[in-house]
Enzyme design. Structure first.
Site, PDB file in Angstrom:
ATOM      1  N   GLU A  59      98.389 -47.982 -10.853  1.00  0.00           N
ATOM      2  CA  GLU A  59      98.632 -46.801 -11.676  1.00  0.00           C
ATOM      3  C   GLU A  59      99.847 -46.043 -11.172  1.00  0.00           C
ATOM      4  O   GLU A  59     100.240 -46.167 -10.017  1.00  0.00           O
ATOM      5  CB  GLU A  59      97.406 -45.895 -11.653  1.00  0.00           C
ATOM      6  CG  GLU A  59      97.067 -45.385 -10.263  1.00  0.00           C
ATOM      7  CD  GLU A  59      95.869 -44.465 -10.262  1.00  0.00           C
ATOM      8  OE1 GLU A  59      95.807 -43.581 -11.130  1.00  0.00           O
ATOM      9  OE2 GLU A  59      95.012 -44.624  -9.383  1.00  0.00           O
ATOM     10  N   HIS A  70      93.766 -38.514 -18.527  1.00  0.00           N
ATOM     11  CA  HIS A  70      93.247 -38.822 -17.192  1.00  0.00           C
ATOM     12  C   HIS A  70      92.135 -39.857 -17.237  1.00  0.00           C
ATOM     13  O   HIS A  70      91.018 -39.619 -16.775  1.00  0.00           O
ATOM     14  CB  HIS A  70      92.797 -37.542 -16.474  1.00  0.00           C
ATOM     15  CG  HIS A  70      92.818 -37.682 -14.980  1.00  0.00           C
ATOM     16  ND1 HIS A  70      91.677 -37.889 -14.241  1.00  0.00           N
ATOM     17  CD2 HIS A  70      93.837 -37.675 -14.096  1.00  0.00           C
ATOM     18  CE1 HIS A  70      91.996 -37.990 -12.967  1.00  0.00           C
ATOM     19  NE2 HIS A  70      93.310 -37.859 -12.845  1.00  0.00           N
TER      20      HIS A  70
END
Length: 110
Positions: A73, A102
């Protein structure tokens, strides 16, 4: 040094060079420079840098799983202060997804 931190910019860079742009550092690299997540001080201790390159475990299984595939990520659209909810997720076989909430939902972008 050029800062590349948009979804399209980072996705294109990943597919071209098979690594994150130079303005990305891992959480441990940031911590070694004095970053404390709860202080939101990344821009103070590492100007121009964004967090990226750490393993994303995909525990919830919302991204496509495959034997041997790992996910990483990186923060997107970070400038200063606390990190936002925009992330790019990229796999070891170069699938690329984004999340703007998120990790609640993901959209394939490459």
């Amino acid at each position: 040094a050029q800062v590349i931190n948009t979804f399209d910019g980072v996705a294109d860079y990943l597919l071209t060079y098979h690594k994150l742009p130079d303005n990305y550092i891992t959480k441990s690299e940031a911590q070694a420079l004095g970053w404390v997540a709860s202080k939101g001080n990344l821009a103070d201790v590492a100007p121009g840098k964004s967090i990226g390159g750490d393993i994303f475990s995909n525990r919830e299984g919302k991204l496509p799983a495959k034997s041997g595939r790992t996910w990483r990520e990186a923060d997107i659209n970070y400038t200063s202060g606390f990190r936002n909810s925009d992330r790019i997720l990229y796999s070891s076989d170069w699938l690329i997804y984004k999340t703007t909430d998120h990790y609640k939902t993901f959209t394939k972008i490459r």
